[in-house]
Design an enzyme around this catalytic site. Structure first.
Site, PDB file in Angstrom:
ATOM      1  N   ARG A   1       0.866  -1.176   0.000  1.00 18.31           N
ATOM      2  CA  ARG A   1       0.000   0.000   0.000  1.00 18.31           C
ATOM      3  C   ARG A   1       0.905   1.229   0.000  1.00 18.31           C
ATOM      4  O   ARG A   1       2.125   1.110   0.124  1.00 18.31           O
ATOM      5  CB  ARG A   1      -1.015   0.010   1.148  1.00 18.31           C
ATOM      6  CG  ARG A   1      -0.705  -0.749   2.383  1.00 18.31           C
ATOM      7  CD  ARG A   1       0.444  -0.197   3.147  1.00 18.31           C
ATOM      8  NE  ARG A   1       0.249   1.206   3.436  1.00 18.31           N
ATOM      9  CZ  ARG A   1       1.197   2.065   3.719  1.00 18.31           C
ATOM     10  NH1 ARG A   1       2.466   1.668   3.743  1.00 18.31           N
ATOM     11  NH2 ARG A   1       0.948   3.332   3.975  1.00 18.31           N
ATOM     12  N   GLY A   2       0.292   2.396  -0.097  1.00 18.69           N
ATOM     13  CA  GLY A   2       1.067   3.620  -0.249  1.00 18.69           C
ATOM     14  C   GLY A   2       1.093   3.962  -1.733  1.00 18.69           C
ATOM     15  O   GLY A   2       1.423   3.121  -2.567  1.00 18.69           O
ATOM     16  N   ALA A   3       0.736   5.205  -2.041  1.00 14.85           N
ATOM     17  CA  ALA A   3       0.567   5.579  -3.444  1.00 14.85           C
ATOM     18  C   ALA A   3       1.795   5.272  -4.301  1.00 14.85           C
ATOM     19  O   ALA A   3       1.672   4.625  -5.353  1.00 14.85           O
ATOM     20  CB  ALA A   3       0.180   7.064  -3.524  1.00 14.85           C
TER      21      ALA A   3
ATOM     22  N   LYS B   1      -5.173   9.802   3.157  1.00 13.63           N
ATOM     23  CA  LYS B   1      -5.854   8.883   4.080  1.00 13.63           C
ATOM     24  C   LYS B   1      -6.958   9.580   4.870  1.00 13.63           C
ATOM     25  O   LYS B   1      -6.782  10.711   5.341  1.00 13.63           O
ATOM     26  CB  LYS B   1      -4.805   8.328   5.047  1.00 13.63           C
ATOM     27  CG  LYS B   1      -5.330   7.408   6.128  1.00 13.63           C
ATOM     28  CD  LYS B   1      -5.999   6.177   5.586  1.00 13.63           C
ATOM     29  CE  LYS B   1      -5.140   5.494   4.572  1.00 13.63           C
ATOM     30  NZ  LYS B   1      -5.882   4.524   3.736  1.00 13.63           N
TER      31      LYS B   1
ATOM     32  N   ARG C   1      -7.263  -0.135  -7.171  1.00 14.75           N
ATOM     33  CA  ARG C   1      -7.549   0.885  -6.147  1.00 14.75           C
ATOM     34  C   ARG C   1      -7.770   2.202  -6.892  1.00 14.75           C
ATOM     35  O   ARG C   1      -6.925   2.636  -7.662  1.00 14.75           O
ATOM     36  CB  ARG C   1      -6.408   1.006  -5.131  1.00 14.75           C
ATOM     37  CG  ARG C   1      -6.265  -0.300  -4.318  1.00 14.75           C
ATOM     38  CD  ARG C   1      -5.523  -0.093  -3.022  1.00 14.75           C
ATOM     39  NE  ARG C   1      -6.301   0.727  -2.102  1.00 14.75           N
ATOM     40  CZ  ARG C   1      -5.796   1.273  -0.994  1.00 14.75           C
ATOM     41  NH1 ARG C   1      -4.528   1.091  -0.704  1.00 14.75           N
ATOM     42  NH2 ARG C   1      -6.546   1.998  -0.202  1.00 14.75           N
TER      43      ARG C   1
ATOM     44  N   ASP D   1      -2.297  10.969  -1.815  1.00 16.59           N
ATOM     45  CA  ASP D   1      -2.643   9.977  -2.837  1.00 16.59           C
ATOM     46  C   ASP D   1      -3.019  10.614  -4.165  1.00 16.59           C
ATOM     47  O   ASP D   1      -2.960   9.973  -5.215  1.00 16.59           O
ATOM     48  CB  ASP D   1      -3.775   9.077  -2.329  1.00 16.59           C
ATOM     49  CG  ASP D   1      -3.299   8.200  -1.186  1.00 16.59           C
ATOM     50  OD1 ASP D   1      -3.282   8.679  -0.036  1.00 16.59           O
ATOM     51  OD2 ASP D   1      -2.886   7.053  -1.454  1.00 16.59           O
TER      52      ASP D   1
END
Lengths: 362, 362
Positions: B53-55, B254, B90, B243
Site C-alpha cells: 500500500r502507499g501511493a 488517508k 484501487r 494519494d
C-alpha cells in the site's frame, strides 16, 4: 430505555438494600451483565476502571459510594476521606465532584447515626433527578431536531455523535441521545453516524449497541471519517455530550470532539452539545487553560479489546513491542465552535450570557 | 532505510528474475516477511488486498504487474486488459494510473516479442526513480524542518504524522518521513506523534515500526488526540503524504487527514504535504468534487487485527453483531489548509501558481 426486551437503568439499588448494581460497561456490547458494588472501594474502582462511565453516571455512582461509606463509618473524617477518594477517581468530569459535594452538603447537619439512611435517600434522589433532567434535555433537543428535519426536504435526518452520551452514560435516556430517542418516538426519520471513539471504542461498543437495541438506524465509522461525511453534506447536525462546560461555554468532552467541532464549523453543520447543568463549572472560564485533562493508561491505545472468532473476550496488541503511547482522554472545544447548548432548562448559545439566562446551575 | 539490522526496499526482483518480492505489510509490525508476486493476478490482489500500500509503492507494484503480464502474453489486447485491471485495483491514488500509463506508453512502439524485457527494465527504472524522488523530497523537507527546529529554542522538534508515508509506502525513504529521516541524520533532535490511523492502523502498525527500527523517537496516539496536542503547543508541524493532488493544490490523502489539517490551521501549526510529482493530477481542479474516494470493506471498521496474548495473529470484533459500518478510505484537504507542498523539485505553496512553477509533472 429498553434493551433486550426490558427496561433498564444503568444503576439500581440491590434487592437487599446493602449495595447497588450497575451494568458492566466493560463487557458490552458482547454481554449484558450487572455487577454489584457493595463498598466505597468498589465504587471508586468501578469509576476509575470504567465499569461505569459517562459524566452523569459517575456522579450518581459516587453518590451511592458515599452512601455505602456512611453505612460502614459515617464519621466526619471517614466521610471526608471518602469524598476525596471518589473525586480523585476521575479528574475531568465535574459531575463527579458536583454529586459528591451535594451529598456531603446534605449530610452536614445530619448526626452520624442518621447519615447512612439520608445518603442512600439522597443518592436515589440524584438518580431520579438525572432521569428527569435527561428527559427534559430530550424534549428541548427534540424541538431543534424537528426544525432540522423540516429542512431535509423529505430525506431522513442525518446525525453524527461521538463517544457514548446515551442512556449508558447516565441513569436513563442519556444526554446527547435523549433528543435522538425523543425524535425517533416522535416519528422523525433519522440515522446516526456513530464515531467508533478510540481508544476505548465507546461509540462502536456502547452507542451502536444502545441505538440498535432501541431500533434506531445507525452506522459505525472510524473517528477519522466524520469530516469527510460533513464535506459531502451527509451530516445535518453533530450532537455530543460533555464532561465539563465553563462559564464562557467552552466544552470539555471525549478526546476527538474538538476535531469534529472544527469540521462542523468548516462545513456549516450545527454542532450541538447536550449538557445537564450539573456539568457546568461556573468557577472556570477558559476551558483550554483550566480544565484538568485525564491521562489514561497507554495500554488503552496500544491494545484493544473485543470478541474473538470463538466468541471469547480477547485483547490484542496493535503496535510493535515496546512502543510508547499517549492517551489524553478529553479535549476542549472552544465555545466559538459550539452552535447551541441543549440543557434541561432550554436551548442556549454557548456564551456567558446564554448560560446566565438559565439561572443558577446547582 | 534500515530495519532489523539490514537495508531493505519494499519491493525487489526475485533472484530467478521471474517474479518480484514484496514486504507483506499485512503482518507487520509483528512479523517481517516477504511474499512473492509472480503473475498479473497476484499483483492485482496484492494491491487490492493491501499486501502493498502507499501511493508510490502501488504504482511500482503495478508496473511490475504489467511486466509479469508481458512475460506471459505481451499482445496488445492482453496488455490493455492488464492495464485496466491494475488501475481498477484501487481507485483513489493517481500514482497507480500514472505508473501504468507510463509503462504502457513506453511499450507502445515496442514489438510484442521485446515487451517483457523492456517492461521489466522500465519497472526497475520506476523503482529506482522513486528512491531518488523521495531522497530529493527528504532534502527539500529537511530545509523546512531545520528552520522549524531553530524556532524551538533548545527543545526538541515535535512533528505529527498521519497514516504511513514512510519507506513502507514507497520503494525506499518514504515521502512524509523522508524529511524526518534526513533531519534525524542531520542531528536535529526530534520526536514524532504517530496517529494510529484507524481503521487499518497503518500508523500504529507501520509508521511506529519503521520509526523505531530507524531509531527515531515516537509516540502513538489515537486519531482523536492530535487536535488536543496542537491546542497545547505540543506539535511544531504536521507532515503527511498524499494519494492525489489537484492542479489547484487540494490534497487527497488517508481518511482523517482533513481533520488534522483543520486543527493545524486553527492553531497556527504548519501543515506540510510531501508530494512526489507523480501524485499530481493536473486534469483535476476541485478535489472535493472530482477525486474518487474508495469505499473499503466494512470489516476493516467492525473488526481489528493484531497479536493476541499467545503471540498469534488474531482478529477481534468491536461492534455488536449485525452492526453496519461505512469505510471511506480517503478524504480531501482543501488547498487553503495546506501550508506547503514538499516535492522532489522544491517546496511550493499549495496553489496553481506554486505547482506551475515546478514545471510539467509527468
Amino acid at each position: 430505555v429498553r434493551a433486550q426486551g426490558r427496561h433498564w437503568r444503568t444503576i439500581w439499588p440491590a434487592a437487599d438494600g446493602r449495595a447497588v448494581e450497575v451494568i458492566d460497561q466493560r463487557v458490552l456490547p458482547h454481554r449484558l451483565e450487572a455487577v454489584r458494588i457493595g463498598t466505597l472501594a468498589e465504587a471508586v474502582a468501578a469509576i476509575a476502571g470504567m465499569t461505569v462511565r459517562g459524566a452523569p453516571l459517575i456522579g450518581v455512582t459516587a453518590a451511592y459510594g458515599l452512601a455505602l461509606q456512611a453505612a460502614e463509618d459515617p464519621g466526619d473524617e471517614a466521610m471526608a476521606q471518602a469524598a476525596q477518594r471518589l473525586k480523585a477517581a476521575r479528574p475531568t468530569a465535574v459531575n463527579l465532584a458536583w454529586a459528591v459535594d451535594r451529598l456531603v452538603a446534605g449530610l452536614s447537619g445530619v448526626p452520624p447515626g442518621h447519615r447512612a439512611r439520608r445518603a442512600w435517600q439522597d443518592a436515589g434522589d440524584l438518580a431520579d433527578e438525572d432521569v428527569a433532567t435527561n428527559a427534559a434535555i430530550g424534549r428541548h433537543g427534540l424541538s431543534l431536531l424537528r426544525e432540522l428535519a423540516t429542512r431535509c426536504g423529505g430525506r431522513r435526518l442525518q446525525l453524527l455523535t461521538h463517544c457514548n452520551a446515551g442512556w449508558l452514560a447516565t441513569v436513563d435516556w442519556g444526554t446527547a441521545l435523549a433528543p435522538v430517542y425523543a425524535a425517533a418516538e416522535a416519528g422523525i426519520d433519522l440515522h446516526v453516524w456513530v464515531d467508533e471513539t478510540r481508544p476505548r471504542n465507546q461509540g462502536a461498543a456502547l452507542t451502536a449497541w444502545e441505538l440498535r437495541e432501541q431500533g434506531i438506524d445507525c452506522t459505525v465509522i472510524a473517528d477519522n471519517a466524520g469530516g469527510h461525511l460533513m464535506q459531502r453534506g451527509q451530516v445535518d447536525a453533530v450532537i455530543v455530550g460533555c464532561d465539563r462546560v465553563t462559564a464562557d461555554g467552552d466544552v470539555c468532552n471525549k478526546i476527538g470532539t474538538y476535531l469534529k467541532a472544527l469540521a462542523a464549523h468548516d462545513n456549516g453543520v450545527p454542532f450541538l452539545v447536550a449538557m445537564p447543568l450539573s456539568t457546568l463549572d461556573t468557577g472556570l472560564s477558559d476551558g483550554l487553560r483550566e480544565v484538568p485533562i485525564e491521562e489514561r493508561p497507554q495500554r488503552e491505545v496500544t491494545h484493544v479489546r473485543g470478541r474473538d472468532a470463538r466468541g471469547a473476550d480477547a485483547e490484542i496488541q496493535l503496535v510493535p513491542d515496546g512502543t510508547r503511547a499517549a492517551n489524553p482522554a478529553f479535549d476542549v472545544t472552544p465555545a466559538r465552535l459550539v452552535t447551541r447548548l441543549v440543557t434541561e432548562r432550554g436551548v442556549v448559545p454557548a456564551t456567558r450570557d446564554g448560560l446566565r439566562a438559565l439561572g443558577s446551575a446547582a
